[in-house]
Design a protein around this motif. Structure first.
Motif, PDB file in Angstrom:
ATOM      1  N   LYS A 397      12.039  30.741  23.637  1.00 34.62           N
ATOM      2  CA  LYS A 397      10.872  31.497  23.196  1.00 34.62           C
ATOM      3  C   LYS A 397       9.727  30.581  22.796  1.00 34.62           C
ATOM      4  O   LYS A 397       8.566  30.941  22.900  1.00 34.62           O
ATOM      5  CB  LYS A 397      11.257  32.405  22.021  1.00 34.62           C
ATOM      6  N   ARG A 398      10.061  29.393  22.306  1.00 34.75           N
ATOM      7  CA  ARG A 398       9.033  28.480  21.821  1.00 34.75           C
ATOM      8  C   ARG A 398       8.788  27.345  22.810  1.00 34.75           C
ATOM      9  O   ARG A 398       9.720  26.856  23.451  1.00 34.75           O
ATOM     10  CB  ARG A 398       9.439  27.884  20.467  1.00 34.75           C
ATOM     11  N   ASP A 447       2.020  27.515  18.515  1.00 36.33           N
ATOM     12  CA  ASP A 447       2.811  27.665  19.739  1.00 36.33           C
ATOM     13  C   ASP A 447       2.141  28.656  20.694  1.00 36.33           C
ATOM     14  O   ASP A 447       2.060  28.410  21.904  1.00 36.33           O
ATOM     15  CB  ASP A 447       4.222  28.137  19.391  1.00 36.33           C
ATOM     16  N   SER A 448       1.653  29.781  20.168  1.00 38.89           N
ATOM     17  CA  SER A 448       1.011  30.795  21.010  1.00 38.89           C
ATOM     18  C   SER A 448      -0.275  30.254  21.619  1.00 38.89           C
ATOM     19  O   SER A 448      -0.573  30.500  22.801  1.00 38.89           O
ATOM     20  CB  SER A 448       0.716  32.053  20.195  1.00 38.89           C
ATOM     21  N   TYR A 449      -1.051  29.508  20.830  1.00 44.48           N
ATOM     22  CA  TYR A 449      -2.287  28.927  21.355  1.00 44.48           C
ATOM     23  C   TYR A 449      -1.975  27.898  22.437  1.00 44.48           C
ATOM     24  O   TYR A 449      -2.627  27.865  23.494  1.00 44.48           O
ATOM     25  CB  TYR A 449      -3.078  28.266  20.226  1.00 44.48           C
ATOM     26  N   PHE A 450      -0.995  27.046  22.199  1.00 42.77           N
ATOM     27  CA  PHE A 450      -0.655  25.978  23.141  1.00 42.77           C
ATOM     28  C   PHE A 450      -0.286  26.546  24.506  1.00 42.77           C
ATOM     29  O   PHE A 450      -0.627  25.974  25.538  1.00 42.77           O
ATOM     30  CB  PHE A 450       0.497  25.146  22.574  1.00 42.77           C
ATOM     31  N   ARG A 451       0.371  27.697  24.515  1.00 42.55           N
ATOM     32  CA  ARG A 451       0.784  28.318  25.776  1.00 42.55           C
ATOM     33  C   ARG A 451      -0.404  28.814  26.595  1.00 42.55           C
ATOM     34  O   ARG A 451      -0.270  29.049  27.803  1.00 42.55           O
ATOM     35  CB  ARG A 451       1.725  29.492  25.502  1.00 42.55           C
ATOM     36  N   GLN A 452      -1.553  28.997  25.955  1.00 42.53           N
ATOM     37  CA  GLN A 452      -2.709  29.510  26.684  1.00 42.53           C
ATOM     38  C   GLN A 452      -3.224  28.525  27.727  1.00 42.53           C
ATOM     39  O   GLN A 452      -3.829  28.928  28.711  1.00 42.53           O
ATOM     40  CB  GLN A 452      -3.833  29.874  25.708  1.00 42.53           C
ATOM     41  N   PHE A 453      -3.013  27.239  27.505  1.00 40.74           N
ATOM     42  CA  PHE A 453      -3.494  26.267  28.489  1.00 40.74           C
ATOM     43  C   PHE A 453      -2.380  25.388  29.032  1.00 40.74           C
ATOM     44  O   PHE A 453      -2.553  24.748  30.072  1.00 40.74           O
ATOM     45  CB  PHE A 453      -4.613  25.386  27.904  1.00 40.74           C
TER      46      PHE A 453
END
Length: 825
Positions: A397-398, A447-453
């Motif tokens: 998930k992470r 973690d959620s922000y990092f997945r955006q790019f």
């Protein structure tokens, strides 16, 4: 014929995939595109008119081209001609590919569209050397459209491919980006490309030249992402984060980019949709030209929050580097136990739940490295560090997993190359700064922000260097509150948001993600079917209970709601916007099943409401509401057990009053089947399949979901010399097709599944005493349902689809709707 072009090619795809093991397919560098993905890609093109020239540079067995041609045939009057150019290096695929291309051209010609194709059995990259120039001549830059699923493989620096690409002025590191780059050069102005590739090109230093070339020459207009890494090539068990994009060759940039994503395997079903300003996807002041993919408005608040942080790593006095110990280069110095000559060596397996566990309880890797003159330059000084795993495993998930490494009683420390580590110019950092930084990195916000790019499973040090961080004092304050205590995810997020004064919109986005995860957990706990354990169903459950991101489950209510109102609620409360045409998916794929499970009731205010009424509505059943209110409390397990008993009783009472399904047999006889199971499909078989494909036939047997059988002409079976085993699994329908003296054995896919090899043999054994020819047919309610089972269907059998009743698909062999002798089987 036109309807099943892609399905026919998909049968060939499955045929070859089943005969090549995973290692062989990896060596081919390409995994063939499943039919649903191909159709979705073909629908992304915006201009299909006039003279069409299509390039398919890694054609495989032709699935993508077939899907493109099907899309042309949807509006044939707008297309004058179609010329197809296909490249395929694997000779094994050529026969099926030629057949596919021939069929595509035949159908196009039949519909009045001039068509032809050219097939090259050569490497697409090597063929590029014939074009003489990196920009090619006018005779080669002639494609109006390109559709591709290129091979995914790193390019060896000493390979012929690397040499060719450099001669063309192309600097890239993977075959897929090379294919896209060369394709781009061969498009005419305003030519279109649709491709499915790994998402890794969206960020990172290695793909910077590709991003610069692509975004400088193409107008990126559509992006589609998959929330699951396994969704796209699930049959091949490939773990890859894929993206589908559509772009037009022009230097003009769009105002907006369409971004869609799915959380399940239904590409044409329930997709989240968002129209995003171009400047938010590719920031104008970003020299790296990273591609940020934000799928909903709540997630966008995470980006805004991260932009508010003030500090770079340099301003914090910190650096982040990749672990210096590359184990295969220092293999002779690695040790499985510590001694006076060695120092601790940390691998990713030492990071567990945000902590460093050394030595690991069951180490799979060496735990020490010898300290000597040769290894000294690869070791770091003792001190406080923050370590991050560079790779996330499978469906974790992470993406970010960080841990504080406190000083270990040793003169030095080895950090293996699969870890990144934060340090102060090679030395340890302030303990509270380390604790605060680790907590920030482990927050759901980061973690959620990092997945955006971040477009792949790897966490690059380059990506960690470019993000903004809270100021040093805030991180130290955060670390002092955490100390040496163990914090779970909820506690980490709470203290991070409180200490760093996270804006309310970002907090709401994090809470929304958690509520969706909780709704998914509830559906799993009450044994909802796997098809309903998805984000769509989770959002429906949240809407039915009016659980907003900040609402605790104990405050659940049960408002009545229509599908449209629920979808508006998704958008307004959770930032999830879906296209209006997905209403039917919500009704058929979630609400229908919720009614069957006893979770909701239909039209509690007016049970007799007409089914086509715009006021048709749903409401949580009182028992389900009571259950949801207990979630997260000590009473949850007991409430769940009580709910299971009460729902069982409710459904038993309901089933006693289910109306019967009237059916007219081909001979005019009227029968009734119980509602449920596969009986709606059996009705279609008897009323649509039989008159078309077995006219004059006699129905000898009809099974029923409620009773064992409705029709069972046992005497006629005996007259034919068929002695049936009373314990055998009968097919759903048996028809004696008298004009050919065949027994047609039909399976409705929702009962025993398709006629696969096992079922094929079971039916042969059950009817082994028959002197009639045996024909095996699998019936599906829809083509979409059929595609789920294509890999299982046995050769020398037939497939019929109820929603396209005039067509039959034959699986291999030279006969159509006829029996096969044993030697063929």
């Amino acid at each position: 014929m036109t309807t099943f072009l892609t399905d026919s090619a998909d049968i060939a795809r499955i045929h070859f995939s089943s005969r090549l093991n995973l290692k062989q397919r990896s060596e081919l560098c390409q995994f063939l595109t499943p039919a649903p993905v191909a159709r979705f890609m073909a629908k992304q093109f915006s201009n299909l008119s006039g003279h069409v020239s299509l390039l398919d540079p890694g054609a495989g067995v032709g699935v993508l081209t077939a899907a493109f041609v099907e899309q042309l045939l949807a509006n044939p009057n707008q297309v004058e001609s179609c010329f197809i150019t296909a490249y395929e290096v694997e000779s094994t695929f050529l026969s099926s590919l030629k057949q596919c291309l021939t069929e595509c051209c035949t159908v196009l010609e039949y519909r009045g569209i001039k068509a032809n194709y050219c097939l090259y059995n050569k490497s697409f990259i090597e063929a590029a050397t014939e074009k003489k120039s990196p920009f090619f001549t006018a005779s080669y830059t002639s494609f109006t459209h390109a559709v591709l699923n290129p091979p995914y493989k790193k390019i060896n620096s000493k390979s012929i491919e690397k040499e060719i690409l450099l001669s063309l002025g192309i600097e890239t590191v993977n075959l897929y980006s090379a294919f896209v780059w060369i394709t781009m050069l061969q498009l005419i102005d305003d030519g279109e490309i649709v491709a499915i590739t790994p998402r890794s090109f969206c960020n990172g230093t290695y793909f910077r030249p590709f991003r610069k070339a692509f975004l400088g020459n193409m107008k990126l207009s559509k992006l589609h992402i998959f929330k699951s890494r396994t969704a796209t090539f699930s049959e091949d068990k490939i773990l890859q984060e894929n993206i589908i994009f559509h772009a037009v060759k022009t230097k003009n940039k769009p105002d907006n980019i369409e971004i869609t994503n799915i959380s399940e395997n239904e590409l044409e079903g329930f997709s989240e949709f968002r129209c995003v300003p171009y400047r938010e996807v590719i920031e104008s002041n970003d020299s790296e030209m990273f591609i940020h993919i934000v799928t909903n408005s709540l997630e966008d608040s995470l980006r805004l929050q991260m932009d508010k942080f003030s500090s770079t790593l340099e301003e914090l006095g910190l650096e982040v580097s990749t672990g210096p110990v590359v184990d295969f280069r220092l293999k002779s110095a690695l040790r499985n136990c510590l001694n006076e000559q060695s120092v601790p060596l940390l691998y990713p397996e030492s990071i567990k739940a945000g902590e460093i566990l050394f030595p690991p309880s069951n180490p799979r890797k060496p735990i020490a490295i010898e300290q000597n003159q040769e290894t000294a330059k690869w070791l770091v000084q003792p001190g406080w560090y923050v370590l991050i795993k560079r790779f996330s495993a499978k469906e974790e998930k992470r993406r970010i997993s960080a841990a504080v490494c406190s000083p270990i009683d040793a003169p030095a420390l080895g950090i293996e190359n699969h870890l990144n580590y934060y340090h102060a110019k090679g030395k340890g950092i302030n303990p509270d700064l380390a604790r605060g930084l680790a907590a920030f990195l482990n927050s759901t916000l980061f973690d959620s922000y990092f997945r955006q790019f971040n477009g792949h499973t790897q966490v690059n040090a380059t990506d960690l260097r470019r993000v903004k961080y809270p100021c040093k004092n805030e991180l130290i304050e955060l670390g002092s509150q955490i100390g040496d205590s163990f914090f779970d995810q909820l506690q980490i997020d709470t203290v991070v948001h409180k200490t760093l004064s996270i804006m309310s919109e970002a907090t709401r986005a994090v809470q929304a993600s958690k509520r969706i995860e909780e709704a998914l957990a509830i559906l799993k706990d009450i044994s909802a079917p796997r098809e309903q354990q998805n984000e769509r169903s989770a959002l429906c459950l949240l809407a039915l209970a009016d659980i907003q991101p900040e609402t605790p489950w104990r405050q659940a209510t049960a408002p009545r709601g229509r599908i449209t109102e629920m979808m508006d609620w998704f958008r307004d409360r959770y930032g999830k916007q879906y296209a209006p045409n997905t209403r039917e998916t919500v009704r058929r794929k979630t609400m229908h099943q919720f009614v069957q499970m006893g979770i909701v009731v239909e039209n509690p205010d007016q049970p007799e409401r007409p089914i086509n009424s715009p006021k048709w509505c749903y409401q949580l059943h009182q028992q389900a509401l009571s259950l949801l209110k207990s979630y997260g409390s000590a009473q949850w397990e007991e409430a769940r057990r009580n709910y299971a008993v009460s729902v069982t009783n409710l459904l038993q009472d309901r089933n006693r009053n289910i109306p019967l399904i009237p059916i007219s047999l081909p001979d005019g006889q009227a029968i009734q089947l119980s509602s449920g199971g596969q009986n709606i499909l059996i009705k279609d078989i008897l009323e649509s399949f039989c008159p078309r494909f077995t006219p004059g036939g006699v129905v000898l047997y009809v099974g029923d979901a409620g009773d064992k059988f409705i029709i069972n002409e046992s005497q006629k079976f005996r007259e034919m010399g068929v002695e049936l085993d009373p314990h055998g699994k009968m097919p759903d329908v048996v028809v004696h097709y008298t004009p050919q003296d065949w027994l047609v054995l039909i399976e409705a896919v929702t009962s025993h599944g398709p006629v696969n090899l096992k079922r094929h043999n079971e039916l042969k054994q059950l009817f082994e005493s028959s002197r009639k020819g045996l024909v095996f047919v699998t019936a599906f309610p829809s083509r979409k349902e059929m595609t789920r089972y294509l890999a299982e269907i046995s050769w020398e059998t037939e497939v019929w689809v109820a929603d396209q009743p005039d067509h039959m698909i034959h699986f291999n062999g030279e006969r159509f709707l006829g029996p096969y002798e044993s030697e063929y089987l």
